[in-house]
Design an enzyme around this catalytic site. Structure first.
Site, PDB file in Angstrom:
ATOM      1  N   VAL A  14       0.849  -1.193   0.000  1.00 38.06           N
ATOM      2  CA  VAL A  14       0.000   0.000   0.000  1.00 38.06           C
ATOM      3  C   VAL A  14       0.884   1.241   0.000  1.00 38.06           C
ATOM      4  O   VAL A  14       1.882   1.309   0.705  1.00 38.06           O
ATOM      5  CB  VAL A  14      -0.947  -0.005   1.223  1.00 38.06           C
ATOM      6  CG1 VAL A  14      -1.624   1.353   1.396  1.00 38.06           C
ATOM      7  CG2 VAL A  14      -1.994  -1.101   1.080  1.00 38.06           C
ATOM      8  N   MET A  16       1.393   5.226   0.770  1.00 45.22           N
ATOM      9  CA  MET A  16       0.906   6.221   1.723  1.00 45.22           C
ATOM     10  C   MET A  16       1.675   7.517   1.543  1.00 45.22           C
ATOM     11  O   MET A  16       2.900   7.498   1.415  1.00 45.22           O
ATOM     12  CB  MET A  16       1.128   5.696   3.155  1.00 45.22           C
ATOM     13  CG  MET A  16       0.709   6.640   4.255  1.00 45.22           C
ATOM     14  SD  MET A  16       1.093   5.979   5.918  1.00 45.22           S
ATOM     15  CE  MET A  16       2.865   6.337   6.012  1.00 45.22           C
ATOM     16  N   ALA A  18       3.921  10.524   2.281  1.00 45.33           N
ATOM     17  CA  ALA A  18       4.942  10.646   3.324  1.00 45.33           C
ATOM     18  C   ALA A  18       4.610  11.761   4.295  1.00 45.33           C
ATOM     19  O   ALA A  18       4.889  11.657   5.495  1.00 45.33           O
ATOM     20  CB  ALA A  18       6.313  10.879   2.687  1.00 45.33           C
ATOM     21  N   LEU A  19       4.020  12.835   3.798  1.00 46.33           N
ATOM     22  CA  LEU A  19       3.664  13.968   4.646  1.00 46.33           C
ATOM     23  C   LEU A  19       2.156  14.000   4.836  1.00 46.33           C
ATOM     24  O   LEU A  19       1.395  13.952   3.860  1.00 46.33           O
ATOM     25  CB  LEU A  19       4.129  15.279   4.007  1.00 46.33           C
ATOM     26  CG  LEU A  19       3.880  16.555   4.823  1.00 46.33           C
ATOM     27  CD1 LEU A  19       4.699  16.545   6.107  1.00 46.33           C
ATOM     28  CD2 LEU A  19       4.223  17.796   3.987  1.00 46.33           C
ATOM     29  N   GLY A  20       1.739  14.046   6.080  1.00 47.90           N
ATOM     30  CA  GLY A  20       0.314  14.067   6.375  1.00 47.90           C
ATOM     31  C   GLY A  20      -0.047  15.216   7.292  1.00 47.90           C
ATOM     32  O   GLY A  20       0.795  16.039   7.659  1.00 47.90           O
ATOM     33  N   ASP A  47      -4.475  12.196   9.679  1.00 42.35           N
ATOM     34  CA  ASP A  47      -4.335  11.318  10.841  1.00 42.35           C
ATOM     35  C   ASP A  47      -5.216  11.815  11.977  1.00 42.35           C
ATOM     36  O   ASP A  47      -5.129  12.978  12.383  1.00 42.35           O
ATOM     37  CB  ASP A  47      -2.878  11.291  11.320  1.00 42.35           C
ATOM     38  CG  ASP A  47      -2.740  10.557  12.651  1.00 42.35           C
ATOM     39  OD1 ASP A  47      -2.756   9.310  12.640  1.00 42.35           O
ATOM     40  OD2 ASP A  47      -2.648  11.235  13.694  1.00 42.35           O
ATOM     41  N   TYR A  52      -9.178  11.316  20.142  1.00 37.36           N
ATOM     42  CA  TYR A  52      -9.177  12.753  19.882  1.00 37.36           C
ATOM     43  C   TYR A  52     -10.595  13.317  19.862  1.00 37.36           C
ATOM     44  O   TYR A  52     -10.776  14.537  19.920  1.00 37.36           O
ATOM     45  CB  TYR A  52      -8.517  13.070  18.533  1.00 37.36           C
ATOM     46  CG  TYR A  52      -7.081  12.667  18.380  1.00 37.36           C
ATOM     47  CD1 TYR A  52      -6.308  12.229  19.464  1.00 37.36           C
ATOM     48  CD2 TYR A  52      -6.474  12.716  17.128  1.00 37.36           C
ATOM     49  CE1 TYR A  52      -4.991  11.860  19.291  1.00 37.36           C
ATOM     50  CE2 TYR A  52      -5.152  12.342  16.951  1.00 37.36           C
ATOM     51  CZ  TYR A  52      -4.413  11.908  18.028  1.00 37.36           C
ATOM     52  OH  TYR A  52      -3.112  11.531  17.842  1.00 37.36           O
ATOM     53  N   LYS A  77      -6.811   5.673  15.024  1.00 39.91           N
ATOM     54  CA  LYS A  77      -6.216   4.817  16.037  1.00 39.91           C
ATOM     55  C   LYS A  77      -7.265   4.372  17.058  1.00 39.91           C
ATOM     56  O   LYS A  77      -8.138   5.164  17.432  1.00 39.91           O
ATOM     57  CB  LYS A  77      -5.081   5.568  16.741  1.00 39.91           C
ATOM     58  CG  LYS A  77      -3.964   5.998  15.797  1.00 39.91           C
ATOM     59  CD  LYS A  77      -2.863   6.776  16.497  1.00 39.91           C
ATOM     60  CE  LYS A  77      -3.199   8.230  16.736  1.00 39.91           C
ATOM     61  NZ  LYS A  77      -3.291   9.009  15.481  1.00 39.91           N
ATOM     62  N   HIS A 110      -3.355   2.601  19.452  1.00 39.47           N
ATOM     63  CA  HIS A 110      -2.841   3.908  19.845  1.00 39.47           C
ATOM     64  C   HIS A 110      -1.673   3.838  20.829  1.00 39.47           C
ATOM     65  O   HIS A 110      -0.778   4.697  20.816  1.00 39.47           O
ATOM     66  CB  HIS A 110      -3.978   4.720  20.465  1.00 39.47           C
ATOM     67  CG  HIS A 110      -3.767   6.198  20.413  1.00 39.47           C
ATOM     68  ND1 HIS A 110      -4.795   7.090  20.257  1.00 39.47           N
ATOM     69  CD2 HIS A 110      -2.650   6.953  20.504  1.00 39.47           C
ATOM     70  CE1 HIS A 110      -4.315   8.327  20.253  1.00 39.47           C
ATOM     71  NE2 HIS A 110      -3.016   8.271  20.405  1.00 39.47           N
TER      72      HIS A 110
END
Length: 296
Positions: A14, A16, A18-20, A47, A52, A77, A110
């Site tokens: 997969v 993804m 690199a910067l989120g 994310d 949260y 998470k 988490h």
């Protein structure tokens, strides 16, 4: 993704970004607007986490963005209160419902739960089931130290794709990074620009004012935050900076037009002070950290 906006290939194939963009401590009533700003800026990895309490805002922003579902990589998470096999399966349902998606791109545990590692193992087994059923595309962990990874792999049938950990120049966790690399796990940095150093009181100075980072930034016409994000990307890590300010959201994304040299990377590596800002993973217990995750 293009070479200008790199992605990482996880150990199951997969891809993804690199910067989120992270939403830790983003108020639920502001999350949708903030994430919409991030998506408009160009971020394609978001994310969040059940703990949260803002997954719904993330889902609302994605729905309003006009982007196709496959264009946004959604990561969340499961909190320790929902560990155990059946509880973790239900935790997926809760998160997917709030996010408004049928499939989650990356689902993590988490925290390790050292005193009840049996529950940690069972929760991870649930993640393996979700992966096999196609309800998630990749699975992983967060805040797992080398011994936690070793203990998990004694019973796991799927190697975690990602380990999300506190990593910034003042706390670079080389032993954890090495363990992740040994298993073929992508390390993903939370608090990647050391924001935690400016409000937790664990450091006398903040990464944002460190002379070495300031000097490197000045050499490239960049801020210390941009230098730190470039440091992560060039060393093969994913990074998920957070902000609620549009100008900072844009600034943190503007890191693809310069390169740090070997000496600059080494100078940043040398800033490690070995002082953790977040909670000690070995100290996580249900009694101290457990909290009910709402159904909706």
């Amino acid at each position: 993704m293009s070479n200008s906006f790199p992605d990482l290939t996880l150990n199951n194939g997969v891809r993804m970004p690199a910067l989120g963009f992270g939403v830790f401590q983003t108020p639920p009533d502001q999350t949708a607007e903030v994430v919409q700003t991030a998506l408009s800026t160009g971020y394609r990895l978001i994310d969040t986490a059940a703990a949260y309490l803002n997954e719904r805002g993330v889902g609302d922003a994605i729905a309003r963005s006009g982007l196709g579902r496959s264009e946004v990589f959604v990561e969340t998470k499961i909190w320790i209160s929902d560990y155990g096999y059946d509880a973790a399966l239900h935790a997926f349902d809760k998160s997917a419902g709030k996010l408004g998606v049928e499939q989650i791109d990356l689902l993590l545990l988490h925290q390790p739960l050292p005193a009840r590692f049996d529950l940690t193992r069972e929760a991870y087994r649930a993640l393996e089931t979700l992966l096999a059923d196609g309800r998630v595309r990749a699975i992983g962990v967060s805040n797992f130290m080398p011994q936690h990874l070793k203990d998990l792999m004694e019973t796991a049938s799927v190697v975690p794709a990602v380990n999300q950990i506190e990593v910034h120049p003042f706390f670079s966790q080389p032993q954890v990074l090495a363990a992740d690399a040994e298993y073929g796990i992508v390390s993903q940095a939370w608090s990647p620009i050391g924001g935690i150093t400016s409000y937790r009181g664990t450091h006398a100075t903040s990464t944002f004012t460190d002379p070495a980072l300031v000097a490197i930034g000045q050499a490239h016409g960049k801020t210390p935050a941009q230098v730190m994000l470039r440091w992560h990307l060039q060393q093969g890590r994913s990074a998920i900076p957070k902000s609620t300010r549009p100008e900072r959201i844009a600034e943190n994304f503007d890191v693809f037009d310069f390169q740090l040299d070997t000496a600059e990377l080494a100078a940043i590596d040398a800033l490690d002070r070995g002082v953790r800002g977040g909670p000690e993973p070995e100290a996580i217990t249900l009694e101290a950290f457990g909290r009910e995750i709402p159904e909706a």
